[in-house]
Each structure stands twice: as C-alpha cells, then as structure tokens.
Motif scaffolding. Structure first.
Motif, PDB file in Angstrom:
ATOM      1  N   ALA A  15     -13.213 -19.147  -6.162  1.00 36.66           N
ATOM      2  CA  ALA A  15     -12.278 -18.504  -7.097  1.00 36.66           C
ATOM      3  C   ALA A  15     -12.643 -17.036  -7.247  1.00 36.66           C
ATOM      4  O   ALA A  15     -13.785 -16.634  -7.009  1.00 36.66           O
ATOM      5  N   ALA A  16     -11.656 -16.245  -7.669  1.00 36.59           N
ATOM      6  CA  ALA A  16     -11.865 -14.810  -7.839  1.00 36.59           C
ATOM      7  C   ALA A  16     -11.465 -14.378  -9.242  1.00 36.59           C
ATOM      8  O   ALA A  16     -10.434 -14.816  -9.760  1.00 36.59           O
ATOM      9  N   ALA A  17     -12.300 -13.531  -9.818  1.00 33.95           N
ATOM     10  CA  ALA A  17     -11.939 -12.829 -11.054  1.00 33.95           C
ATOM     11  C   ALA A  17     -11.497 -11.442 -10.599  1.00 33.95           C
ATOM     12  O   ALA A  17     -12.327 -10.577 -10.307  1.00 33.95           O
ATOM     13  N   LEU A  18     -10.178 -11.266 -10.469  1.00 32.73           N
ATOM     14  CA  LEU A  18      -9.625  -9.968 -10.098  1.00 32.73           C
ATOM     15  C   LEU A  18      -9.629  -9.105 -11.353  1.00 32.73           C
ATOM     16  O   LEU A  18      -9.059  -9.504 -12.375  1.00 32.73           O
ATOM     17  N   VAL A  19     -10.272  -7.954 -11.289  1.00 28.91           N
ATOM     18  CA  VAL A  19     -10.439  -7.090 -12.454  1.00 28.91           C
ATOM     19  C   VAL A  19      -9.708  -5.780 -12.193  1.00 28.91           C
ATOM     20  O   VAL A  19      -9.978  -5.109 -11.190  1.00 28.91           O
ATOM     21  N   ASP A  20      -8.785  -5.409 -13.097  1.00 30.92           N
ATOM     22  CA  ASP A  20      -8.028  -4.167 -12.914  1.00 30.92           C
ATOM     23  C   ASP A  20      -8.766  -2.972 -13.524  1.00 30.92           C
ATOM     24  O   ASP A  20      -9.852  -3.116 -14.100  1.00 30.92           O
ATOM     25  N   LEU A  57     -11.253 -17.174   0.080  1.00 32.31           N
ATOM     26  CA  LEU A  57     -10.602 -16.298  -0.903  1.00 32.31           C
ATOM     27  C   LEU A  57      -9.668 -15.293  -0.242  1.00 32.31           C
ATOM     28  O   LEU A  57      -8.579 -15.038  -0.762  1.00 32.31           O
ATOM     29  N   MET A  58     -10.066 -14.742   0.866  1.00 28.74           N
ATOM     30  CA  MET A  58      -9.186 -13.790   1.554  1.00 28.74           C
ATOM     31  C   MET A  58      -7.872 -14.487   1.926  1.00 28.74           C
ATOM     32  O   MET A  58      -6.792 -13.931   1.736  1.00 28.74           O
ATOM     33  N   ARG A  59      -7.966 -15.718   2.420  1.00 30.89           N
ATOM     34  CA  ARG A  59      -6.768 -16.498   2.786  1.00 30.89           C
ATOM     35  C   ARG A  59      -5.957 -16.886   1.554  1.00 30.89           C
ATOM     36  O   ARG A  59      -4.747 -16.664   1.487  1.00 30.89           O
ATOM     37  N   GLU A  60      -6.634 -17.460   0.549  1.00 29.16           N
ATOM     38  CA  GLU A  60      -5.933 -17.962  -0.641  1.00 29.16           C
ATOM     39  C   GLU A  60      -5.265 -16.843  -1.450  1.00 29.16           C
ATOM     40  O   GLU A  60      -4.161 -17.025  -1.963  1.00 29.16           O
ATOM     41  N   LEU A  61      -5.937 -15.703  -1.593  1.00 30.00           N
ATOM     42  CA  LEU A  61      -5.345 -14.613  -2.378  1.00 30.00           C
ATOM     43  C   LEU A  61      -4.087 -14.072  -1.707  1.00 30.00           C
ATOM     44  O   LEU A  61      -3.136 -13.690  -2.384  1.00 30.00           O
ATOM     45  N   GLU A  62      -4.073 -14.088  -0.385  1.00 31.92           N
ATOM     46  CA  GLU A  62      -2.850 -13.681   0.315  1.00 31.92           C
ATOM     47  C   GLU A  62      -1.751 -14.733   0.146  1.00 31.92           C
ATOM     48  O   GLU A  62      -0.600 -14.404  -0.129  1.00 31.92           O
ATOM     49  N   GLU A  63      -2.117 -16.023   0.264  1.00 31.14           N
ATOM     50  CA  GLU A  63      -1.121 -17.093   0.121  1.00 31.14           C
ATOM     51  C   GLU A  63      -0.576 -17.189  -1.309  1.00 31.14           C
ATOM     52  O   GLU A  63       0.622 -17.384  -1.506  1.00 31.14           O
ATOM     53  N   GLU A  64      -1.457 -17.076  -2.299  1.00 34.72           N
ATOM     54  CA  GLU A  64      -1.054 -17.287  -3.693  1.00 34.72           C
ATOM     55  C   GLU A  64      -0.460 -16.044  -4.357  1.00 34.72           C
ATOM     56  O   GLU A  64       0.410 -16.156  -5.216  1.00 34.72           O
ATOM     57  N   LEU A  65      -0.973 -14.854  -3.989  1.00 35.05           N
ATOM     58  CA  LEU A  65      -0.610 -13.637  -4.715  1.00 35.05           C
ATOM     59  C   LEU A  65      -0.010 -12.546  -3.834  1.00 35.05           C
ATOM     60  O   LEU A  65       0.465 -11.528  -4.346  1.00 35.05           O
ATOM     61  N   GLN A  68      -4.157  -8.528  -0.157  1.00 38.00           N
ATOM     62  CA  GLN A  68      -5.196  -8.593   0.853  1.00 38.00           C
ATOM     63  C   GLN A  68      -6.496  -8.064   0.244  1.00 38.00           C
ATOM     64  O   GLN A  68      -6.493  -7.033  -0.428  1.00 38.00           O
ATOM     65  N   VAL A  69      -7.575  -8.801   0.479  1.00 35.59           N
ATOM     66  CA  VAL A  69      -8.907  -8.351   0.069  1.00 35.59           C
ATOM     67  C   VAL A  69      -9.810  -8.424   1.288  1.00 35.59           C
ATOM     68  O   VAL A  69      -9.552  -9.194   2.215  1.00 35.59           O
ATOM     69  N   THR A  70     -10.856  -7.617   1.276  1.00 37.51           N
ATOM     70  CA  THR A  70     -11.829  -7.654   2.358  1.00 37.51           C
ATOM     71  C   THR A  70     -13.104  -8.311   1.847  1.00 37.51           C
ATOM     72  O   THR A  70     -13.341  -8.380   0.638  1.00 37.51           O
ATOM     73  N   HIS A  71     -13.909  -8.761   2.786  1.00 35.04           N
ATOM     74  CA  HIS A  71     -15.181  -9.401   2.452  1.00 35.04           C
ATOM     75  C   HIS A  71     -16.019  -8.475   1.576  1.00 35.04           C
ATOM     76  O   HIS A  71     -16.643  -8.904   0.607  1.00 35.04           O
ATOM     77  N   TRP A  99      -8.089  -4.375  -3.992  1.00 41.76           N
ATOM     78  CA  TRP A  99      -7.213  -5.166  -3.120  1.00 41.76           C
ATOM     79  C   TRP A  99      -6.051  -4.279  -2.714  1.00 41.76           C
ATOM     80  O   TRP A  99      -5.841  -3.207  -3.281  1.00 41.76           O
ATOM     81  N   SER A 100      -5.294  -4.727  -1.735  1.00 42.21           N
ATOM     82  CA  SER A 100      -4.091  -4.005  -1.329  1.00 42.21           C
ATOM     83  C   SER A 100      -2.919  -4.971  -1.356  1.00 42.21           C
ATOM     84  O   SER A 100      -3.093  -6.178  -1.267  1.00 42.21           O
ATOM     85  N   GLY A 101      -1.742  -4.389  -1.500  1.00 40.86           N
ATOM     86  CA  GLY A 101      -0.535  -5.202  -1.565  1.00 40.86           C
ATOM     87  C   GLY A 101      -0.016  -5.311  -2.986  1.00 40.86           C
ATOM     88  O   GLY A 101      -0.705  -4.956  -3.943  1.00 40.86           O
ATOM     89  N   GLN A 102       1.221  -5.772  -3.094  1.00 40.49           N
ATOM     90  CA  GLN A 102       1.886  -5.933  -4.389  1.00 40.49           C
ATOM     91  C   GLN A 102       1.689  -7.359  -4.874  1.00 40.49           C
ATOM     92  O   GLN A 102       2.134  -8.296  -4.227  1.00 40.49           O
ATOM     93  N   MET A 103       1.019  -7.504  -6.020  1.00 42.06           N
ATOM     94  CA  MET A 103       0.705  -8.835  -6.542  1.00 42.06           C
ATOM     95  C   MET A 103       1.958  -9.517  -7.094  1.00 42.06           C
ATOM     96  O   MET A 103       2.711  -8.906  -7.846  1.00 42.06           O
ATOM     97  N   LYS A 104       2.133 -10.785  -6.697  1.00 41.60           N
ATOM     98  CA  LYS A 104       3.253 -11.583  -7.221  1.00 41.60           C
ATOM     99  C   LYS A 104       2.850 -13.053  -7.257  1.00 41.60           C
ATOM    100  O   LYS A 104       1.996 -13.489  -6.491  1.00 41.60           O
ATOM    101  N   ALA A 105       3.454 -13.806  -8.150  1.00 40.85           N
ATOM    102  CA  ALA A 105       3.158 -15.242  -8.299  1.00 40.85           C
ATOM    103  C   ALA A 105       3.918 -16.009  -7.225  1.00 40.85           C
ATOM    104  O   ALA A 105       5.089 -16.325  -7.396  1.00 40.85           O
TER     105      ALA A 105
END
Length: 139
Positions: A15-20, A57-65, A68-71, A99-105
């Motif tokens: 899991a990831a805690a994405l912090v803005d 996480l790199m795969r899931e964050l792209e699929e779910e949100l 793109q994140v890097t290691h 991260w890069s990209g536009q976050m969406k649910a």
C-alpha cells in the motif's frame, strides 16, 4: 491437550500513503460489491508471484488511480500485520510524495485528500487503521 489451529495462508499486500504538497494523504473508498465495501483504505493491492512490493505499487497505482510512480519515489515506511478470518495479511506501507499523471478514481467509489490528524474520521479496514497513528505522528 488442545490442538493447534491450522495455519492460515499469508497474503502480501503493498500500500502507498500518497502525500501531497500540503501534507495530506490520499485515501480511497472501496466500491460496492467488494469485500469491506464503503471503507476507506490506502491505495495498493496484492503482490503477484514474482513481483516485488514496489513493482506491485507501480502497477496498482497506475491501474487504480491512473498515475505513474518510480521505484525511487517509494520509501518504505511501516507495515501492518493483521489476522483476518481466512488469512493473515502482511502489508508494507510506502510513502510517496512524487508521481506523474492526472489522479482519478478508476476502481474506487471516491478519493479523499485528508490531513493525517483527520484520518480517524474515516472508517478503515482493521489492517489499515493502526497505520494512521504512524502517519499522524511522523508526517
């Protein structure tokens, strides 16, 4: 003599805690029809065979949100170890501030950016809830 209960399968979930930039953490609401529907969780998912938690996480964050994140942007933070009825969950939580990209649910009912001190206002699965204190105290 009492019999020892049968061992439960171990499930590894990353899991990831994405912090803005404002120090808020992203949480996602589980959709209807899924186990624990309506509860809020940190984004992530099951680590597939042969996959690292970071790769997951790199795969899931792209699929779910759709991001793109890097290691290099994933920092190991803390982990949860929780026994559910049919399995034992081990969940490393990573911090991610870039991260890069536009976050969406894409797979969740809703997304929310929440100050760590307010995360307890959102009902979470039993494994996620203990992680909130770490985020509150260390972010």
């Amino acid at each position: 003599m009492s019999e020892k209960p049968a061992p439960k399968p171990m499930l590894l979930v990353a899991a990831a805690a994405l912090v803005d930039a404002d120090g808020r953490v992203l949480i996602c609401q589980r959709p209807q029809g899924k186990q624990l529907a309506g509860l809020w969780e940190f984004p992530g998912g099951k680590v597939e065979p042969g996959e690292t938690p970071e790769g997951c996480l790199m795969r899931e964050l792209e699929e779910e949100l759709g991001i793109q994140v890097t290691h290099a942007c994933l920092a190991p933070f803390v982990f949860a170890s929780h026994e559910y009825e049919g399995f034992h969950l081990l969940m490393p939580l990573y911090l991610c501030r870039r991260w890069s990209g536009q976050m969406k649910a894409l797979e969740h009912k809703a997304l929310a950016w929440v100050k760590p001190s307010k995360l307890t206002d959102y009902p979470m699965p039993p494994a996620d809830a203990p992680l909130v204190a770490w985020l509150r105290d260390l972010l």
